[in-house]
Write an enzyme that holds these catalytic residues in place. Sequence first.
Site, PDB file in Angstrom:
ATOM      1  N   ASP A 112      45.533  57.669  26.087  1.00  0.00           N
ATOM      2  CA  ASP A 112      44.774  57.438  27.322  1.00  0.00           C
ATOM      3  C   ASP A 112      45.519  57.991  28.533  1.00  0.00           C
ATOM      4  O   ASP A 112      45.572  57.348  29.580  1.00  0.00           O
ATOM      5  CB  ASP A 112      44.512  55.930  27.485  1.00  0.00           C
ATOM      6  N   LYS A 130      47.990  41.098  35.396  1.00  0.00           N
ATOM      7  CA  LYS A 130      46.732  41.655  34.929  1.00  0.00           C
ATOM      8  C   LYS A 130      46.011  40.579  34.135  1.00  0.00           C
ATOM      9  O   LYS A 130      46.449  40.184  33.051  1.00  0.00           O
ATOM     10  CB  LYS A 130      46.998  42.892  34.059  1.00  0.00           C
ATOM     11  N   GLY A 180      38.625  46.078  37.187  1.00  0.00           N
ATOM     12  CA  GLY A 180      38.045  47.010  36.225  1.00  0.00           C
ATOM     13  C   GLY A 180      37.105  46.272  35.296  1.00  0.00           C
ATOM     14  O   GLY A 180      36.843  45.073  35.477  1.00  0.00           O
ATOM     15  N   LEU A 189      44.982  43.445  43.852  1.00  0.00           N
ATOM     16  CA  LEU A 189      45.318  44.867  43.873  1.00  0.00           C
ATOM     17  C   LEU A 189      44.214  45.751  43.331  1.00  0.00           C
ATOM     18  O   LEU A 189      44.124  46.927  43.680  1.00  0.00           O
ATOM     19  CB  LEU A 189      46.602  45.119  43.077  1.00  0.00           C
ATOM     20  N   GLY A 190      43.377  45.214  42.432  1.00  0.00           N
ATOM     21  CA  GLY A 190      42.332  46.051  41.852  1.00  0.00           C
ATOM     22  C   GLY A 190      41.522  45.318  40.804  1.00  0.00           C
ATOM     23  O   GLY A 190      41.762  44.135  40.521  1.00  0.00           O
ATOM     24  N   THR A 233      41.183  42.021  36.187  1.00  0.00           N
ATOM     25  CA  THR A 233      41.532  42.148  37.603  1.00  0.00           C
ATOM     26  C   THR A 233      43.055  42.159  37.685  1.00  0.00           C
ATOM     27  O   THR A 233      43.739  41.611  36.814  1.00  0.00           O
ATOM     28  CB  THR A 233      40.976  40.982  38.448  1.00  0.00           C
ATOM     29  N   VAL A 234      43.584  42.805  38.724  1.00  0.00           N
ATOM     30  CA  VAL A 234      45.031  42.954  38.868  1.00  0.00           C
ATOM     31  C   VAL A 234      45.464  42.353  40.199  1.00  0.00           C
ATOM     32  O   VAL A 234      44.821  42.584  41.242  1.00  0.00           O
ATOM     33  CB  VAL A 234      45.451  44.433  38.788  1.00  0.00           C
TER      34      VAL A 234
END
Length: 405
Positions: free
Chosen positions: A182, A82, A62, A59-60, A66-67
């Site tokens: 945040d 995650k 950073g 999914l993504g 990673t997700v």
Amino acid sequence: MYSSQWASVPRKFPSSGFKLLDSSSCIEEETLPTYQAQKYYPTQQGEVLNNRYQILAKLGYGVTSTVWFGRDLVNASYVALKIYVTGEKREDELNIYHHLNSVEFKHPGKRFIRKLFDHFVITGPHGHHICLVHEPLGISAGELLEWIPGKAVTLEDMKVCVRQLLVVLDFLHSVAGVIHTDLQLKNLLLPTPKPEALTDFEEEELRMPSARKVLQDRTIYVSSRFPPGDGLPLLSDFGEARLSSERHNEDIMPNPYRAPEVILRANWDAKVDIWSVAMVAWDIVSSSTLIKGRNSDGIFDDRVHLAELVAVLGSPPPDFRERSHLSSVFWDDSGTWKGLAPIPDITLESLAANVKEEDKDGFLRLIRRALQWNPSDRPTALELLYDEWLMKGLEQGKREGVTKP
């Protein structure tokens, strides 16, 4: 491989039929400036983690994780996983989640926080990786805005989102004693997509697996576009959250969102979240952030940031300057700006020129209420929730028989 605890059978993914990308080109997390391959767990599509969660699609990614979209084989349900890089302990984040779950007080804001289902440790070839298991929420508010012409929505649509966010913050601040620190569009996620959308997403990944780059020690997958979900966004990512019972002066918040007390390394409290609410509200109705904060080299610069705040908010009062010894770097004893960066010729009104709605004055009053130099002058989440302009649409909705947060 099968476990008697599983309520569903793992899916078998095809070993061909997907697009293979050039191994010499950097993609996904490899494009990050701090990327180190050995820090990331080499996740494989179809593998089962912790003898329970099967990886279905990426999914993504950073800097810290990673997700992945996955299936809980025990409960036969979908989850989001995650997986953190090595060295990320995450005890603070887990403690915040445990703290939130322990709060028994019934508050409407609690249900608008992303749920943590489980957590465990994966042993990879280069160390241990914390894995958090969340409910699979939809795309972020930031991603949603990318799909909308002008990358902004109306003031009325923004009001509904901000009201719900303030309900969540009232729970965090007044009941749980937690400061998020945040708040930004990427941490506001749309609700879980409908079950049929999740099933279609899984089946599509089996029919047409994601493009990928196959290396000797790992496979880098291209992130799939997740279904958006329908409804108002939920608050996620408590990785930077703090308990309000403790004293704080550490550096927090995304650069353009930083409250002035954070920039000046002064003590801060839950009112930093109120500052962020104004920034988030602005981002929802404007295609550019309120504060740029970058110097001529494109680097975030505290001098430029504070100069922009002076232009928009006026000079800070003496009692604010007295909060931090660093104030003397930027202002003289009489409160005059020392000119370390030029004060730009901007106002809140000029920056809002692209917000073309009749009710703009009320919006700007709301922004000014939240963006006070002194944290004590900013309203609480509950006080801001009952702002006359913010409540206006709610009262109209009730008269029209529409229920909104």
